[in-house]
Design a protein around this motif. Structure first.
Motif, mmCIF file in Angstrom:
data_model
loop_
_atom_site.group_PDB
_atom_site.id
_atom_site.type_symbol
_atom_site.label_atom_id
_atom_site.label_comp_id
_atom_site.label_asym_id
_atom_site.label_seq_id
_atom_site.Cartn_x
_atom_site.Cartn_y
_atom_site.Cartn_z
ATOM 1 N N ALA A 76 0.833 -1.204 0.000
ATOM 2 C CA ALA A 76 0.000 0.000 0.000
ATOM 3 C C ALA A 76 0.868 1.253 0.000
ATOM 4 C CB ALA A 76 -0.926 -0.011 1.214
ATOM 5 N N GLU A 77 1.940 1.229 0.791
ATOM 6 C CA GLU A 77 2.836 2.386 0.853
ATOM 7 C C GLU A 77 3.551 2.602 -0.475
ATOM 8 O OE1 GLU A 77 4.085 5.727 2.507
ATOM 9 O OE2 GLU A 77 2.786 4.310 3.551
ATOM 10 N N MET A 78 3.971 1.516 -1.117
ATOM 11 C CA MET A 78 4.608 1.638 -2.431
ATOM 12 C C MET A 78 3.622 2.201 -3.460
ATOM 13 S SD MET A 78 7.758 0.702 -2.109
ATOM 14 C CE MET A 78 8.324 0.356 -3.752
ATOM 15 N N GLY A 82 4.078 5.615 -5.555
ATOM 16 C CA GLY A 82 3.938 5.654 -7.010
ATOM 17 C C GLY A 82 2.947 6.718 -7.459
ATOM 18 N N ASN A 83 1.844 6.842 -6.732
ATOM 19 C CA ASN A 83 0.866 7.886 -7.054
ATOM 20 C C ASN A 83 1.483 9.275 -6.892
ATOM 21 O OD1 ASN A 83 -1.194 6.124 -7.672
ATOM 22 N ND2 ASN A 83 -2.043 6.129 -5.617
ATOM 23 N N ASN A 84 2.253 9.459 -5.829
ATOM 24 C CA ASN A 84 2.912 10.755 -5.619
ATOM 25 C C ASN A 84 3.885 11.070 -6.747
ATOM 26 O OD1 ASN A 84 1.526 11.159 -3.245
ATOM 27 N ND2 ASN A 84 3.190 10.453 -1.932
ATOM 28 N N GLN A 87 1.938 12.180 -9.750
ATOM 29 C CA GLN A 87 1.443 13.553 -9.581
ATOM 30 C C GLN A 87 2.570 14.570 -9.776
ATOM 31 O OE1 GLN A 87 -0.403 13.559 -5.736
ATOM 32 N NE2 GLN A 87 -2.235 12.500 -6.455
ATOM 33 N N LEU A 88 3.757 14.255 -9.240
ATOM 34 C CA LEU A 88 4.892 15.158 -9.420
ATOM 35 C C LEU A 88 5.300 15.255 -10.889
ATOM 36 C CD1 LEU A 88 7.055 14.176 -6.323
ATOM 37 C CD2 LEU A 88 5.870 16.345 -6.704
ATOM 38 N N ALA A 89 5.290 14.132 -11.585
ATOM 39 C CA ALA A 89 5.645 14.131 -13.004
ATOM 40 C C ALA A 89 4.616 14.940 -13.809
ATOM 41 C CB ALA A 89 5.729 12.704 -13.531
ATOM 42 N N ARG A 90 3.345 14.776 -13.489
ATOM 43 C CA ARG A 90 2.304 15.544 -14.173
ATOM 44 C C ARG A 90 2.491 17.046 -13.923
ATOM 45 N NH1 ARG A 90 -3.384 13.781 -12.626
ATOM 46 N NH2 ARG A 90 -2.959 12.132 -14.114
ATOM 47 N N HIS A 91 2.767 17.399 -12.670
ATOM 48 C CA HIS A 91 2.989 18.805 -12.325
ATOM 49 C C HIS A 91 4.216 19.362 -13.061
ATOM 50 C CE1 HIS A 91 2.618 22.423 -9.950
ATOM 51 N NE2 HIS A 91 3.877 22.313 -9.544
ATOM 52 N N LEU A 112 15.387 12.376 -5.908
ATOM 53 C CA LEU A 112 14.377 11.648 -5.131
ATOM 54 C C LEU A 112 13.918 10.371 -5.850
ATOM 55 C CD1 LEU A 112 12.240 14.660 -3.876
ATOM 56 C CD2 LEU A 112 13.776 13.228 -2.510
ATOM 57 N N PHE A 113 13.770 10.461 -7.165
ATOM 58 C CA PHE A 113 13.334 9.294 -7.925
ATOM 59 C C PHE A 113 14.395 8.202 -7.910
ATOM 60 C CE2 PHE A 113 12.116 7.116 -11.989
ATOM 61 C CZ PHE A 113 10.887 6.667 -11.540
#
Length: 137
Positions: A76-78, A82-84, A87-91, A112-113
Motif C-alpha cells: 500500500a505504501e509503495m 507511485g501515485n505521488n 502527480q509530481l511528473a504531471r505537475h 528523489l526518484f
C-alpha cells in the motif's frame, strides 16, 4: 432396499498417520518461553515442537499472518509513493509547458526518484531472500 449413509468428514489416513505420543515436563519459565515462541511464530504447539525437534533448533519460523500483514502495508505504501511520483511528473510536465520548470526542480526530482528506485530494488531483494528462506524450511 436401504442405502448406507455416506460418511461425512475427512477420509481416514492410510499412511503418515501420527499415532505416537510423547510427553514432556516443563518448568513454568520453560512453558512461558514455549508460549512466547508459539505466539511469535503463529504455529500451534504441536507444529512448533515437531519443527524444532525434527528440524533442529536453528530452523527459521515465520509468522505467516504477520508477514502477509506487513507485506500488505508495504504494498500500500509503495502504491501511494507511485501515485505521488505520477502527480509530481504531471505537475512537472505542466510547468514545462508553461516554461516555468527550473533546473533545480528537475535535479531534485531526479535525486528523489533515484532514491525511490534504490529502495524499491532493496525491497525486492529482501522479498526474494524471504521467499528463499520460506522454501528451505
Amino acid at each position: 432396499m436401504t442405502k448406507t449413509p455416506k460418511k461425512i468428514g475427512r477420509p481416514p489416513m492410510l499412511t503418515g498417520k501420527r499415532i505416537r505420543i510423547i510427553k514432556a515436563k516443563l518448568t513454568d519459565e520453560e512453558f512461558e518461553a514455549l508460549l512466547e515462541i508459539q505466539k511469535a511464530t503463529g504455529l500451534n504447539r504441536m507444529e512448533l515442537i515437531r519443527k524444532r525437534v525434527l528440524h533442529g533448533g536453528s530452523t527459521v519460523t515465520i509468522n505467516i499472518k504477520e508477514l502477509l500483514g506487513t507485506l500488505d502495508a508495504i504494498g500500500a505504501e509503495m502504491g501511494r509513493a507511485g501515485n505521488n511520483i505520477n502527480q509530481l511528473a504531471r505537475h512537472a510536465n505542466i510547468l514545462n509547458k508553461q516554461g516555468n520548470l527550473t533546473p533545480e526542480v528537475i535535479i531534485e526530482f531526479n535525486k528523489l526518484f533515484t532514491a525511490y528506485i534504490r529502495i524499491q530494488q532493496e525491497l525486492e531483494k529482501t522479498l526474494r531472500q524471504i521467499l528463499r528462506a520460506m522454501k528451505s524450511t
